[in-house]
Design an enzyme around this catalytic site. Structure first.
Site, PDB file in Angstrom:
ATOM      1  N   CYS A   1       0.843  -1.191   0.000  1.00 43.39           N
ATOM      2  CA  CYS A   1       0.000   0.000   0.000  1.00 43.39           C
ATOM      3  C   CYS A   1       0.884   1.249   0.000  1.00 43.39           C
ATOM      4  O   CYS A   1       1.999   1.229   0.503  1.00 43.39           O
ATOM      5  CB  CYS A   1      -0.934   0.109   1.196  1.00 43.39           C
ATOM      6  SG  CYS A   1      -1.953  -1.338   1.465  1.00 43.39           S
TER       7      CYS A   1
ATOM      8  N   ARG B   1       3.129   0.367  -5.314  1.00 39.45           N
ATOM      9  CA  ARG B   1       3.068  -0.336  -4.028  1.00 39.45           C
ATOM     10  C   ARG B   1       1.771  -1.133  -3.849  1.00 39.45           C
ATOM     11  O   ARG B   1       1.633  -1.915  -2.907  1.00 39.45           O
ATOM     12  CB  ARG B   1       3.179   0.676  -2.876  1.00 39.45           C
ATOM     13  CG  ARG B   1       4.448   1.497  -2.908  1.00 39.45           C
ATOM     14  CD  ARG B   1       4.500   2.431  -1.723  1.00 39.45           C
ATOM     15  NE  ARG B   1       4.508   1.686  -0.487  1.00 39.45           N
ATOM     16  CZ  ARG B   1       5.586   1.180   0.076  1.00 39.45           C
ATOM     17  NH1 ARG B   1       6.760   1.347  -0.488  1.00 39.45           N
ATOM     18  NH2 ARG B   1       5.504   0.509   1.207  1.00 39.45           N
TER      19      ARG B   1
ATOM     20  N   TRP C   1      -3.073  -2.451  -1.530  1.00 38.77           N
ATOM     21  CA  TRP C   1      -2.836  -3.848  -1.921  1.00 38.77           C
ATOM     22  C   TRP C   1      -3.460  -4.661  -0.803  1.00 38.77           C
ATOM     23  O   TRP C   1      -2.961  -4.681   0.314  1.00 38.77           O
ATOM     24  CB  TRP C   1      -1.329  -4.103  -2.023  1.00 38.77           C
ATOM     25  CG  TRP C   1      -0.971  -5.447  -2.568  1.00 38.77           C
ATOM     26  CD1 TRP C   1      -0.829  -5.771  -3.889  1.00 38.77           C
ATOM     27  CD2 TRP C   1      -0.680  -6.639  -1.835  1.00 38.77           C
ATOM     28  NE1 TRP C   1      -0.482  -7.104  -4.006  1.00 38.77           N
ATOM     29  CE2 TRP C   1      -0.383  -7.651  -2.766  1.00 38.77           C
ATOM     30  CE3 TRP C   1      -0.653  -6.952  -0.474  1.00 38.77           C
ATOM     31  CZ2 TRP C   1      -0.052  -8.954  -2.386  1.00 38.77           C
ATOM     32  CZ3 TRP C   1      -0.330  -8.257  -0.092  1.00 38.77           C
ATOM     33  CH2 TRP C   1      -0.032  -9.235  -1.043  1.00 38.77           C
TER      34      TRP C   1
ATOM     35  N   ASN D   1      -0.802   1.291   6.054  1.00 38.04           N
ATOM     36  CA  ASN D   1      -0.066   0.328   5.224  1.00 38.04           C
ATOM     37  C   ASN D   1       0.499  -0.714   6.180  1.00 38.04           C
ATOM     38  O   ASN D   1       1.280  -0.364   7.060  1.00 38.04           O
ATOM     39  CB  ASN D   1       1.051   1.079   4.483  1.00 38.04           C
ATOM     40  CG  ASN D   1       2.094   0.150   3.876  1.00 38.04           C
ATOM     41  OD1 ASN D   1       1.796  -0.993   3.552  1.00 38.04           O
ATOM     42  ND2 ASN D   1       3.298   0.649   3.733  1.00 38.04           N
TER      43      ASN D   1
ATOM     44  N   GLU E   1      15.013 -16.334 -13.893  1.00 42.59           N
ATOM     45  CA  GLU E   1      14.593 -14.933 -13.932  1.00 42.59           C
ATOM     46  C   GLU E   1      13.773 -14.651 -15.206  1.00 42.59           C
ATOM     47  O   GLU E   1      12.778 -13.933 -15.157  1.00 42.59           O
ATOM     48  CB  GLU E   1      15.835 -14.027 -13.837  1.00 42.59           C
ATOM     49  CG  GLU E   1      15.602 -12.542 -13.959  1.00 42.59           C
ATOM     50  CD  GLU E   1      14.680 -11.941 -12.891  1.00 42.59           C
ATOM     51  OE1 GLU E   1      14.343 -12.619 -11.914  1.00 42.59           O
ATOM     52  OE2 GLU E   1      14.272 -10.778 -13.076  1.00 42.59           O
TER      53      GLU E   1
ATOM     54  N   HIS F   1      14.813 -34.924 -16.495  1.00 36.24           N
ATOM     55  CA  HIS F   1      14.217 -35.552 -15.306  1.00 36.24           C
ATOM     56  C   HIS F   1      12.779 -35.083 -15.084  1.00 36.24           C
ATOM     57  O   HIS F   1      12.289 -35.091 -13.962  1.00 36.24           O
ATOM     58  CB  HIS F   1      15.075 -35.253 -14.071  1.00 36.24           C
ATOM     59  CG  HIS F   1      16.472 -35.778 -14.200  1.00 36.24           C
ATOM     60  ND1 HIS F   1      16.754 -37.121 -14.217  1.00 36.24           N
ATOM     61  CD2 HIS F   1      17.648 -35.136 -14.392  1.00 36.24           C
ATOM     62  CE1 HIS F   1      18.060 -37.295 -14.382  1.00 36.24           C
ATOM     63  NE2 HIS F   1      18.627 -36.101 -14.495  1.00 36.24           N
TER      64      HIS F   1
ATOM     65  N   LYS G   1       5.277  -3.893  -5.831  1.00 36.02           N
ATOM     66  CA  LYS G   1       6.720  -3.709  -5.935  1.00 36.02           C
ATOM     67  C   LYS G   1       7.416  -3.993  -4.612  1.00 36.02           C
ATOM     68  O   LYS G   1       8.502  -4.537  -4.564  1.00 36.02           O
ATOM     69  CB  LYS G   1       6.978  -2.274  -6.371  1.00 36.02           C
ATOM     70  CG  LYS G   1       8.425  -1.937  -6.573  1.00 36.02           C
ATOM     71  CD  LYS G   1       8.803  -2.172  -8.008  1.00 36.02           C
ATOM     72  CE  LYS G   1      10.276  -2.110  -8.253  1.00 36.02           C
ATOM     73  NZ  LYS G   1      10.713  -3.221  -9.108  1.00 36.02           N
TER      74      LYS G   1
HETATM   75  C1  G6P Z   1       8.223  -8.278  -5.148  1.00 39.68           C
HETATM   76  C2  G6P Z   1       8.541  -7.600  -6.466  1.00 39.68           C
HETATM   77  C3  G6P Z   1       9.710  -8.314  -7.134  1.00 39.68           C
HETATM   78  C4  G6P Z   1      10.912  -8.335  -6.195  1.00 39.68           C
HETATM   79  C5  G6P Z   1      10.567  -8.957  -4.854  1.00 39.68           C
HETATM   80  C6  G6P Z   1      11.669  -8.745  -3.839  1.00 39.68           C
HETATM   81  O1  G6P Z   1       7.717  -9.546  -5.383  1.00 39.68           O
HETATM   82  O2  G6P Z   1       7.406  -7.630  -7.308  1.00 39.68           O
HETATM   83  O3  G6P Z   1      10.054  -7.620  -8.319  1.00 39.68           O
HETATM   84  O4  G6P Z   1      11.949  -9.046  -6.794  1.00 39.68           O
HETATM   85  O5  G6P Z   1       9.389  -8.350  -4.314  1.00 39.68           O
HETATM   86  O6  G6P Z   1      11.766  -7.371  -3.584  1.00 39.68           O
HETATM   87  P1  G6P Z   1      13.060  -6.631  -3.057  1.00 39.68           P
HETATM   88  O7  G6P Z   1      12.659  -5.191  -2.994  1.00 39.68           O
HETATM   89  O8  G6P Z   1      13.355  -7.208  -1.701  1.00 39.68           O
HETATM   90  O9  G6P Z   1      14.157  -6.878  -4.012  1.00 39.68           O
END
Ligand code: G6P
Length: 615
Positions: A2, A27, A75, A101, A488, A511, A610
């Protein structure tokens, strides 16, 4: 998660709050709301949906005048995203209004108690419980809002960044934090409140970041008064000068933040190593490492804790640290590490990687490691973030603000920092020859140019995206340093296009995942020349004989994979240990273009956020 915003001062609060919410939408973006004090009363409007939906609705419903207000972009944690559960929330009397938040974990017993005392609840949120608890304390004890907030927060278990005001005292906003970030922008006779500094960057360069367990009373025409929530002791405000500017947080002509951030990588990687990588002197200079060299050199092992993309950067670092510095490495999901009673001693070095520096699980993993006596080193992007402050030492990635929810430049800059650390330690330990060391430094210095060249594959990647955008599944394969890149690549596709994708070490394919392969399955194979090339070529042959579709990420000039693959995307040649920095570029672009073609919200994918400040 949030995002929260507040304003008190001499300007109209509404436009500042609205713009601030748009900047904080990364956020959380499932509902939004604003409460303003118009001189007589609180005017409140909230809605399910994005800040744009709120903007469409608000002027039809309320007058937007007033120089005090708070806003929220959500969120959801407690209660589905709908209008009622959106913030701000009123107290029963309608006198108090709050944004929050975080999570109040003990909201149920608190709610039961309040229900017994006659309080009514309209939403399913923990936040509505908190605002009524504050009101109950305030009215019963006949005390000021600040004091009531303090008493209430001492009864609360959980995490929060809150802002609350009272319509009968419309010259102050009370804010507090525990586990969720909160910044106070200090303007000229005006104050801004926000989850990060982006909402107020054009108004002031000065900000106070509240620490955990601190609260502040932000009063019109007065100084900010900060106190410890637990013992009421006064805190001397530390005003920081902000390091971001407006340009960095705008799209700058790109359609999406994600694309802008993909294209920023050559520059961002240079910023990461600037002043640290001194190739002419064959030196790597990083204060956080030099000051703690003994800890690193005496470490039994390095344990990396992280989540999401940062965890993938951690996996790459396992190869780098073990290969170059000969230090054993374990890479852990922070969420697992924190709850599984890990064996950690004072001889371990824990590296916590986090773009935002606010991820709740990573923060908890750090606290656990510290409690067991380990030395904890942070690799963060956001300066002054909770993780940056909680760790014993650290190195910033200096990637600049990353706003697209799917992480791109954070990943490559994290790998850059971790490579610098590994090289510095390898040199100190004597596990790398001086010629190999120099070669690495020179190659690392050339990476930004090579990333820029890898970006030239954009058009080709777009064509491939167009062919396979309707595929239901993707497989991503890589070996060695490029196995985490495969993970990734798959994560990027899942996150923004909602196509199911799996990353696998190429040899593990036989596997299990090989059973999935048929003529409809696109398989992205990272098959660059250095590192297991022949083995990868054999894996490609195995796929071809099962009619799988190969999209090869190959070194420029490659012919062998080209002859076998359905498509190839070329990247410049570099050393194996640095190859993730270039091979990841076409994978970022592939997920981006597919998501755009499928009409998905690239910067704000569904259900994600994020900065994950809840567990
Ligand atoms: C969330 C974001 C990802 C990020 C992860 C870890 O899931 O959407 O993009 O990799 O958090 O976040 P951080 O800020 O700890 O790298």
């Amino acid at each position: 998660m949030c995002g929260i915003v507040g304003y008190i001062g001499h300007r109209e609060a509404y436009p500042i709050i609205l713009k601030g919410l748009k900047r904080l939408e990364y956020r959380g973006y499932d509902s939004a709301g604003i409460a303003l004090f118009d001189g007589n009363d609180i005017k409140l409007c909230k809605t399910k949906g994005k800040v744009d939906d709120l903007e469409k609705k608000i002027t039809k419903e309320i007058s937007t005048t007033g120089s005090l207000g708070i806003g929220h972009t959500r969120w959801a944690t407690h209660g589905v995203p709908n209008d009622v559960n959106s913030h701000p929330h009123y107290s029963n009397s309608g006198n108090l209004v709050i944004i929050h938040n975080g999570i109040i974990e003990n909201y149920e017993p608190l709610k039961k108690e309040l229900l017994k005392r006659g309080y009514k609840f309209t939403s399913d949120t923990d936040t509505e419980v908190l605002v009524n608890l504050i009101e109950d304390i305030k009215d019963n004890e006949n005390i000021k809002l600040g004091k009531a907030v303090q008493i209430a927060l001492n009864q609360v278990v959980g995490a929060y960044a809150i802002a609350v005001f009272d319509k009968n005292k419309p010259n102050e906003i009370v804010v507090a934090r525990l586990g969720s970030p909160l910044a106070i922008g200090i303007g000229d006779d005006e104050f801004f409140i926000a989850s990060d500094a982006s909402p107020f960057i054009e108004y002031t360069n000065n900000a106070i970041y509240l620490e955990d367990e601190e609260m502040a009373i932000v009063r019109r025409h007065k100084e900010v008064n900060i106190r410890k929530i637990k013992d009421d002791s006064l805190v001397n405000p530390y005003v920081q000068e902000l390091q971001i500017n407006l340009e960095q947080i705008e799209k700058g002509g790109y359609d999406h933040f994600m694309l802008k951030e993909i294209y920023e990588q050559p520059h961002a990687i240079k910023d990461t190593y600037r002043g640290r990588l001194l190739t002419d002197k064959a030196i790597i200079k990083m204060a956080g490492i030099e000051d703690n060299m003994k800890k690193f050199l005496n470490a039994n092992r390095i344990v990396v804790v992280a989540c999401g993309t940062s965890w993938h950067a951690g996996l790459v670092s396992e190869y780098i640290f073990e290969d170059l510095a000969r230090i054993p490495v374990e890479v852990e999901y922070a969420s697992e590490f924190r709850y599984r009673n890990p064996v950690i001693t004072e001889n371990d070095v824990v590296i916590a990687i986090s773009q935002s520096g606010e991820t709740a699980d990573t923060l908890a993993a750090i606290k656990l490691a510290k409690s067991k006596g380990a030395f904890v080193f942070g690799v963060c992007n956001v300066v002054g973030s909770s993780i940056a402050r909680e760790t014993d030492a650290g190195a910033y990635t200096h990637a600049g603000p990353e706003i697209g929810v799917a992480s791109t430049k954070a990943f490559t800059t994290q790998i850059t920092v971790l490579t610098l650390i590994a090289l510095r330690l390898a040199r100190a330990k004597g596990t790398i020859s001086s010629s190999d060391y120099r070669h690495h430094l020179l190659e690392l210095e050339m990476i930004p140019d090579k990333v820029a060249k890898a970006l030239k594959s954009d058009e080709k990647v777009k064509e491939i995206a167009n062919i396979y955008k309707d595929a239901k599944n993707f497989l991503y394969l890589g070996r060695g340093y490029n196995f985490p890149v495969a993970l990734e690549g798959a994560l990027k596709l899942k996150e923004i296009s909602y196509i199911h994708a799996e990353g696998y070490p190429a040899a593990e394919m036989k596997h299990g995942p090989i059973a999935l392969i048929d003529e409809n399955m696109p398989i992205v194979v990272i098959a660059t020349k250095k590192g297991h090339y022949d083995k990868i070529v054999s894996n490609i042959q195995e796929i071809k004989s099962r009619k799988g579709i190969i999209i090869g990420i190959v070194t420029k000039g490659d012919t062998m994979v080209k002859a076998l693959a359905d498509h190839v995307i070329e990247v410049p040649e570099t050393m194996e240990s640095l190859s993730p920095l270039v091979t990841t570029i076409p994978l970022q672009l592939l997920s981006y273009h597919i998501a755009v073609m499928l009409n998905k919200n690239v910067d704000q994918p569904r259900n994600l956020a994020k900065s994950v400040t809840v567990e």
